[in-house]
Design an enzyme around this catalytic site. Structure first.
Site, short mmCIF file in Angstrom:
data_model
loop_
_atom_site.label_atom_id
_atom_site.label_comp_id
_atom_site.label_asym_id
_atom_site.label_seq_id
_atom_site.Cartn_x
_atom_site.Cartn_y
_atom_site.Cartn_z
N ASP A 27 -14.80 5.10 3.39
CA ASP A 27 -14.81 3.85 4.16
C ASP A 27 -16.22 3.33 4.43
OD1 ASP A 27 -11.91 4.69 6.23
OD2 ASP A 27 -12.11 4.03 4.16
N LYS A 54 -10.14 2.51 14.96
CA LYS A 54 -8.87 1.98 14.42
C LYS A 54 -8.01 3.12 13.90
CE LYS A 54 -8.86 0.24 10.12
NZ LYS A 54 -7.87 0.83 9.20
N ASN A 55 -8.62 4.03 13.13
CA ASN A 55 -7.82 5.05 12.45
C ASN A 55 -7.44 6.23 13.32
OD1 ASN A 55 -7.86 3.40 10.29
ND2 ASN A 55 -9.37 4.56 9.13
N CYS A 70 -2.34 -1.63 -2.48
CA CYS A 70 -3.23 -2.58 -1.81
C CYS A 70 -4.46 -2.72 -2.72
CB CYS A 70 -3.62 -2.10 -0.42
SG CYS A 70 -4.75 -0.73 -0.43
N ARG A 116 -9.17 -7.01 10.56
CA ARG A 116 -8.27 -5.85 10.64
C ARG A 116 -9.00 -4.64 11.22
NH1 ARG A 116 -5.01 -4.47 5.39
NH2 ARG A 116 -4.51 -2.82 6.86
N ARG A 124 -1.92 3.83 -3.37
CA ARG A 124 -1.61 4.31 -2.01
C ARG A 124 -0.20 4.89 -1.89
NH1 ARG A 124 -5.21 1.67 1.45
NH2 ARG A 124 -4.97 3.42 2.85
#
Ligand code: EPZ
Length: 421
Positions: free
Chosen positions: A306, A22-23, A117, A398, A122
């Site tokens: 993460d 994803k990143n 968030c 997500r 952030r």
């Protein structure tokens, strides 16, 4: 909103194929804005965040076609807007990644400030500081940041902390700047390297990606075209390896790159998990016993923030006392309260969580709060006695592709429950 129902206690066994990262996919899709060529991207993960950034790019006038099962074709010839509205940015702060490419390509960009968030404030001050050093004029009003620059100039930029998307945004912006840009204390994550590789294929001149100093020699335009395969998702891979550990099973995570996971593999081994690094992936074999291990999250190549929530779930069933220290984000313990509801013994002191391993967890209705916290609740549910129902699984969608199918293929009793209309 969908829920996930898990009946825990099954030892998971089998192979799990890891999806594209994803990143890496998010900055690479944004980087398409810089190029006048046509790019076919392969191994693009089917995730809500990827859907969101594709919608944003289409809103800007890009043409993105999902023309094959695991990829898409990106053409940025028809761009006709430079504004990323709040409605997109509020759902995914990584939308801020269009800022650098837009101002580099078109001389202007207007992006909603991302806001905070669940895991922290952030901010994007480092992104803006770098663009200002490159000669951009920055104005912030009504919740938007407007950036203008006839043509960005090369500059020397020091990042503190070494922001991942900050590094990526500025690296993208610098590809079309007039002169050389040096980003010091740059993020070293593998996703930064993947983005640099894609940009180089487009015609950019970049050296040092993956180290703490990245040098970008700006060019007039990026006209390269081609096919690019997104790297595998190291966090998804780590999550499945942790699933083998917490259920006392054996999982081969096909397609992951073990060296991207050095810090995670070290801690899993410290916790007593046998890890076998194989040519096309990594295998985790658990005896069922989980040893205590202390975790401190750090920028790459340190232990990834993460994976913090997932490892904490594992430590709740260890045979000792573990300390988890979160140094990257200020509020990344939102999973603790939910794990406690399942019987975990966790005490929080500042940015430390002290976990006393319990004999068992018991299934319970729990609430997902952010992407990785949701993953830790799935892991806990897979190991818990009885039934765990996880609400707000849109957080999971997500960042994890087909998570219930992949776990079901490994022997888990897991299903997605759609709301009754
Ligand atoms: C990226 O977020 C990842 N997201 C995150 O993954 C990941 O947790 C994070 O890097 C750290 O590895 C993407 O790549 C899309 P940072 P990013 O900027 O870039 C502070 C997931 O679960 N900071 O490296 O937003 C910031 O507050 C997500 O996949 C500033 O102060 O993270 C934080 O404390 C979650 N000013 C620290 O730096 C800035 O301008 C690291 O943040 C930018 C960041």
């Amino acid at each position: 909103m969908d829920k996930i129902l898990i009946k825990g206690g099954k030892r998971l066994k089998g192979d799990a194929a890891v999806s594209g990262a994803k990143n890496a996919a998010l900055p690479i899709l944004a980087a398409g804005l810089l190029s006048r060529g046509e790019h076919r991207l392969l191994n693009v993960p089917k995730l809500m965040d990827v859907v969101t950034i594709k919608r944003l790019l289409n809103h800007l006038g890009a043409a993105i076609t999902d023309d094959d099962p695991d990829g898409c074709t990106v053409r940025m010839t028809g761009l006709n807007r430079c504004e990323a509205p709040y409605e997109w940015v509020k759902t995914m702060r990584a939308s801020v990644l269009v800022l650098g490419p837009l101002v580099a390509r078109f001389g202007e960009a207007k992006v909603s400030l991302p806001g905070g968030c669940a895991i922290g404030a952030r901010p994007i001050n480092l992104h803006l500081m770098g663009l200002e050093k490159m000669g951009a004029e920055i104005t912030i009003e009504h919740g938007y940041v407007a950036v203008k620059a006839r043509r960005l100039k090369g500059a020397r930029i020091y990042l503190d902390p070494a922001s991942v998307t900050g590094t990526e945004n500025l690296m993208m912006a610098a590809t079309l700047a007039d002169g050389v840009t040096v980003i010091e204390n740059a993020a070293r994550e593998p996703e930064v390297i993947d983005l640099a590789r894609f940009l180089t294929q487009c015609g950019a001149k970049i050296n040092g990606a993956g180290t703490d100093t990245i040098t970008i020699d700006g060019v007039e335009s990026l006209d390269g075209s081609g096919t690019y395969r997104i790297m595998p998702d190291r966090i998804e891979a780590g999550t499945y390896l942790a699933a083998a550990a917490i259920t006392g099973g054996e999982i081969f995570v096909r397609g992951c790159i073990p060296r991207h996971l050095d810090a995670v593999l070290l801690k899993l081994r410290e916790a007593g998990v046998e890890i076998r690094e194989e040519p096309d992936g990594a295998r985790a074999v658990s005896s069922g016993r989980i040893g205590a291990a202390d975790i401190k999250t750090l920028p790459y190549p340190g232990f990834p923030t993460d994976m913090q929530a997932q490892m904490m779930a594992l430590m709740t069933l260890s045979d000792g006392l573990s300390v988890v220290t979160e140094t990257v984000f200020e509020n990344r313990f939102t999973h603790v309260a939910e794990l406690r509801r399942m019987g975990a013994e966790i005490k929080i002191q500042g940015n430390n969580a002290i976990i006393k391993g319990a004999k068992r967890l018991s299934g319970a209705p729990v609430m997902a709060s952010d992407l990785r916290a949701s993953a830790s609740l799935v892991l806990a549910g897979l190991a818990a006695e009885g039934e765990t129902e996880i609400a707000r699984v849109y957080h999971l969608d997500r960042g994890y592709e087909r998570i219930e199918q992949k776990f079901s293929n490994l022997g888990a009793d897991i299903q997605r429950i759609k709301p009754s209309v």
